[in-house]
Design a protein around this motif. Structure first.
Motif, PDB file in Angstrom:
ATOM      1  N   ALA C 158      13.602  -4.238  25.438  1.00  0.00           N
ATOM      2  CA  ALA C 158      14.654  -5.172  25.821  1.00  0.00           C
ATOM      3  C   ALA C 158      16.022  -4.478  25.830  1.00  0.00           C
ATOM      4  O   ALA C 158      16.996  -5.028  26.324  1.00  0.00           O
ATOM      5  CB  ALA C 158      14.674  -6.368  24.882  1.00  0.00           C
ATOM      6  N   ALA C 164      19.057  -6.708  31.379  1.00  0.00           N
ATOM      7  CA  ALA C 164      19.336  -8.142  31.463  1.00  0.00           C
ATOM      8  C   ALA C 164      20.021  -8.474  32.789  1.00  0.00           C
ATOM      9  O   ALA C 164      19.638  -9.416  33.487  1.00  0.00           O
ATOM     10  CB  ALA C 164      20.195  -8.576  30.289  1.00  0.00           C
ATOM     11  N   ARG C 167      17.658  -8.177  35.672  1.00  0.00           N
ATOM     12  CA  ARG C 167      16.715  -9.290  35.746  1.00  0.00           C
ATOM     13  C   ARG C 167      17.430 -10.520  36.305  1.00  0.00           C
ATOM     14  O   ARG C 167      16.891 -11.219  37.169  1.00  0.00           O
ATOM     15  CB  ARG C 167      16.151  -9.591  34.360  1.00  0.00           C
ATOM     16  CG  ARG C 167      15.154 -10.741  34.403  1.00  0.00           C
ATOM     17  CD  ARG C 167      14.336 -10.798  33.141  1.00  0.00           C
ATOM     18  NE  ARG C 167      13.615  -9.561  32.943  1.00  0.00           N
ATOM     19  CZ  ARG C 167      13.620  -8.868  31.820  1.00  0.00           C
ATOM     20  NH1 ARG C 167      14.319  -9.291  30.783  1.00  0.00           N
ATOM     21  NH2 ARG C 167      12.944  -7.761  31.726  1.00  0.00           N
ATOM     22  N   ASP C 184       8.734 -10.161  31.465  1.00  0.00           N
ATOM     23  CA  ASP C 184       9.556  -9.475  30.485  1.00  0.00           C
ATOM     24  C   ASP C 184       8.727  -8.311  29.951  1.00  0.00           C
ATOM     25  O   ASP C 184       7.663  -8.524  29.391  1.00  0.00           O
ATOM     26  CB  ASP C 184       9.893 -10.466  29.361  1.00  0.00           C
ATOM     27  CG  ASP C 184      10.704  -9.799  28.278  1.00  0.00           C
ATOM     28  OD1 ASP C 184      10.802  -8.557  28.304  1.00  0.00           O
ATOM     29  OD2 ASP C 184      11.222 -10.519  27.418  1.00  0.00           O
TER      30      ASP C 184
END
Lengths: 291, 213, 213
Positions: C158, C164, C167, C184
């Motif tokens: 992550a 982020a 995405r 994810d």
């Protein structure tokens, strides 16, 4: 396109690519390549038509999603032409991209009313998809940069050089997987069954006669293809013949009945399930040929 | 180089070095003219009383874990452990038949269970006491742990392969009776009481007593 | 165990270890009920700005030298194997899109993947087979390894740079549709079967066969 100096283009491209894979991230500049082939080197660092497009698209200096695809197509076609002028043998995918872009450009320029042609996607959608792919490739390129800028182990950061050779946790990993577990379990359950072996009990075989009788009695219900497994009787609670004997005798009996013309057998491949069905007595037996 | 940077540099060099370093070796790797001795002294003071200490052995400096914490360190065991055949087989029976008593395991295996086998599985945290069967003698029952599931990458006990998978894997041949059944460990609705801590101690004792004969 | 002793103990354990340790692994070595998380937090704060820092890599904790002092570690530095542009790009695509198939990698790059590229990444233990996509043909999927996280000092998947934002912008979609659900990478919820050893051998064979044309 001149082919005098080039191997078949696809091969040419493959070779170049595998060289790229091993030769480091900086564009190679080997001295033994003549200056007029500079574009070759340039293409090398692009790797594929999409990479060339990305480099050209950047020159438009807008968000890639807002890029002019018709202009990009022109840029690309010019680029390809230059390459061909320099007698550089282009890999097939560069040319495929060129013709596709030329086509896309022409469709984008067509008046709207004439556009609807069969199930073809709208040229705007194709253009948007291409822009998206470029944007995506660019994002990956950028992430390569940000990844390689991160502190790397043994280049920028270092772990303890002389760990006290006493690992803290005894390895909790074990060298076994679910398959091992499964087979360990089955082995034992089989051993358990075998332990119940009773030496006073005679090993019974399913007689061929019984099998024939059984199969004949089953014949009326075998109007459709039925697996041998379902035709052979099931052993009952440890007494009587074993399953394998039931199967073997039923198979023998089915061969006999087939020979007699009462049954048909089929197996799609070696070791595959064997199917049987009643032969329909519509035709005289002598004239029926296997299908 | 400020004294702070120098101290940090010495700290990093000593940490990453493959062995103890002398002041001269440190100086060689640092800008000329810095006072390595001073940096070492203040670094040593900084680490005084910590879990790690800067020590001089034979004029060479190195970080060592504090002597009083040595008890935390254990032997290295990097390689994945091989389970003995007996252990793997016992584990398989416990996995499929849980909650299962020792006597039941022995009945499937056809041989007595040596003390060591269950111990090894316990120690590796693959099995646990699940409870006591509500039958005469109230025997303790065994089951598998979370670690077991992790080790075998199983989301849950319900994901243990069943008869269909065994057959697909070629493990069940024709000599296996057609009514061969594999219990579903996730449904384990056998009546039993949860194991208490006292129970476990008692079990340990009982086993010792039983096997030390 | 007082918080001070605990912090010393955690410090010593991490210092002595050859590799990164998870909080659970630390807790396993320490008396029950201690707050390892708290100890790690205060230890991290204590080392902030020093020559050695406490870092989280792949959800595990490890002391590493400060990044700005890397230039001093001439002797310890291993000249990293240079990855080609193709290999780096492939690695990035795998990292950001995992689990991802070969065809998907090729579609992002718009160019076929030469055998050597995946081989190099495999050899450096940066990528691994993750499983098989539950789509026709059951293509194998690739993902990154723990070594990848350790190499690039990433606490977890992550924490991939910009993941982020990418995405959110839909850039990690493998299909273009706008309302497509994005997998994810850290939860890896794309439906697929875990790769079994047998599968992998099969894959190798298939590739050999395919590419030896």
């Amino acid at each position: 396109m001149s082919r005098e100096r080039a191997a078949p283009s696809g091969l040419d491209h493959d070779v170049r690519q595998s060289r790229l894979d091993f030769n480091g991230s900086t564009p190679d500049t080997p001295e033994d390549i003549a200056p007029e082939e500079a574009l070759v080197l340039q293409l090398d660092s692009y790797e594929g038509p999409l990479h060339v497009l990305l480099a050209l698209a950047r020159s438009q200096k807008v968000d890639l999603l807002k890029i002019s695809i018709t202009r990009l197509a022109e840029q690309y076609l010019t680029f390809i032409q230059e390459a061909r002028k320099l007698r550089f043998s282009l890999a097939a995918d560069y040319l495929v991209m060129a013709s596709w872009l030329a086509y896309l450009k022409s469709r984008l320029l067509l008046p709207r009313t004439e556009r609807k042609q069969g199930n073809e996607p709208a040229p705007e959608d194709l253009a948007a998809a291409l822009a998206f792919r470029l944007k995506k490739l660019e994002a990956m390129r950028k992430s390569v940069e940000s990844l390689t800028e991160r502190p790397q182990l043994k280049r920028d950061v270092f772990a303890r050089g002389d760990p006290e050779a006493r690992l803290i946790i005894p390895s909790s990993r074990i060298e076994a997987n679910v398959f091992d577990l499964m087979s360990a379990y089955v082995t034992q359950r089989r051993r358990e069954t075998e332990r119940h072996y009773d030496p006073t009990r005679r090993i019974e075989a399913y007689s061929l006669e019984d099998a024939r009788d059984h199969l004949r009695s089953q014949l009326p219900s075998l109007s459709s293809w039925t697996a041998l497994d379902d035709v052979a009787p099931q052993p009952r609670g440890g007494v009587g013949p074993k399953r394998i004997s039931y199967l073997a005798s039923t198979l023998s009996a089915s061969l006999e009945l087939t020979k007699e013309g009462q049954l048909q057998l089929q197996q799609l491949a070696t070791f595959d399930t064997l199917y049987m069905r009643k032969r329909t007595p519509l035709m005289p037996i002598a004239e029926v040929k296997p299908q | 180089m400020t004294p702070e940077t120098l101290e940090r540099a010495v700290e990093a060099l000593l940490f990453a070095a493959a062995g103890p370093l002398s002041a001269a070796e440190l100086a060689y790797r640092l800008p000329e003219g810095v006072d390595v001795g001073q940096a070492l002294a203040s670094l040593k003071a900084r680490y005084a009383g910590r879990g790690v200490a800067l020590e001089v052995i034979n004029d060479r400096w190195q970080f060592r874990t504090a002597a009083d914490l040595g008890y935390l360190m254990v032997e290295e065991r990097e390689e994945p452990r091989r389970l003995s055949k007996a252990a793997l087989e016992t584990l398989a029976i416990i996995a499929y038949h849980q909650p299962v008593t020792r006597a039941e395991i022995e009945s499937v295996r056809g041989v007595g269970l040596s003390r060591g086998t269950l111990d090894v599985l316990h120690e590796m945290n693959l099995i646990r006491l699940r409870g006591r069967r509500r039958t005469p003698g109230r025997p303790v029952t065994y089951g598998t742990t979370e670690t077991f599931l992790e080790q075998f990458s199983l989301p849950s006990l319900a994901d243990l392969p069943g008869v269909a998978e065994m057959r697909a894997a070629g493990l069940l041949d024709l000599n296996v009776p057609a009514d061969f059944m594999v219990p579903d460990p996730s449904s384990g609705q056998v009546l039993e009481d949860a194991a208490m801590l006292e129970d476990m101690e008692e079990v340990e004792f009982a086993q010792d007593f039983f096997e030390a004969k």
